[in-house]
Design a protein around this motif. Structure first.
Motif, PDB file in Angstrom:
ATOM      1  N   ASP A 121       0.805  -1.211   0.000  1.00  0.00           N
ATOM      2  CA  ASP A 121       0.000   0.000   0.000  1.00  0.00           C
ATOM      3  C   ASP A 121       0.846   1.273   0.000  1.00  0.00           C
ATOM      4  O   ASP A 121       0.304   2.369   0.052  1.00  0.00           O
ATOM      5  CB  ASP A 121      -0.944   0.025   1.209  1.00  0.00           C
TER       6      ASP A 121
ATOM      7  N   LYS B 197       3.046   7.640  -2.189  1.00  0.00           N
ATOM      8  CA  LYS B 197       1.612   7.381  -2.081  1.00  0.00           C
ATOM      9  C   LYS B 197       1.400   6.316  -1.017  1.00  0.00           C
ATOM     10  O   LYS B 197       1.975   5.235  -1.082  1.00  0.00           O
ATOM     11  CB  LYS B 197       1.048   6.889  -3.406  1.00  0.00           C
TER      12      LYS B 197
ATOM     13  N   GLU C 251      -1.648   4.293   0.976  1.00  0.00           N
ATOM     14  CA  GLU C 251      -3.065   3.971   1.094  1.00  0.00           C
ATOM     15  C   GLU C 251      -3.299   3.449   2.514  1.00  0.00           C
ATOM     16  O   GLU C 251      -2.815   2.381   2.890  1.00  0.00           O
ATOM     17  CB  GLU C 251      -3.455   2.908   0.074  1.00  0.00           C
TER      18      GLU C 251
END
Length: 86
Positions: free
Chosen positions: A62, A79, A81
């Motif tokens: 993630d 990034k 998540e």
């Protein structure tokens, strides 16, 4: 030049030492930019997983770390998540 300063060496000014070190670092960074992906990105991703994992449970997949070149700038994109609250 005195004998003592000759034996001990003359102290350089802090600013000039810092400038020399910065020039060395910049030269090293510029020389390494030819590679498509720097070798520190996988280690950075692992460290991010470890740090975030201290606070919340997260899947290592993630987190995505990517380095892009935009004009004359290197852009580090991270990034993450995060899991939904339950």
């Amino acid at each position: 030049m005195s004998l003592l300063s000759f034996l001990l060496g003359e102290k350089k000014k802090t600013a000039s030492v810092a400038k020399e070190r910065l020039q060395i670092i910049l030269a090293h960074e510029r020389a390494g930019r030819s590679a498509a992906e720097p070798d520190y990105l996988p280690a950075l991703q692992r460290e991010l997983v470890a740090v975030i994992g201290k606070y919340i449970r997260i899947d290592p997949n993630d987190i995505k770390v990517q380095l892009e070149r935009q004009d004359n700038l290197d852009v580090l994109e991270v990034k993450i998540e995060l899991p939904e609250k339950r």
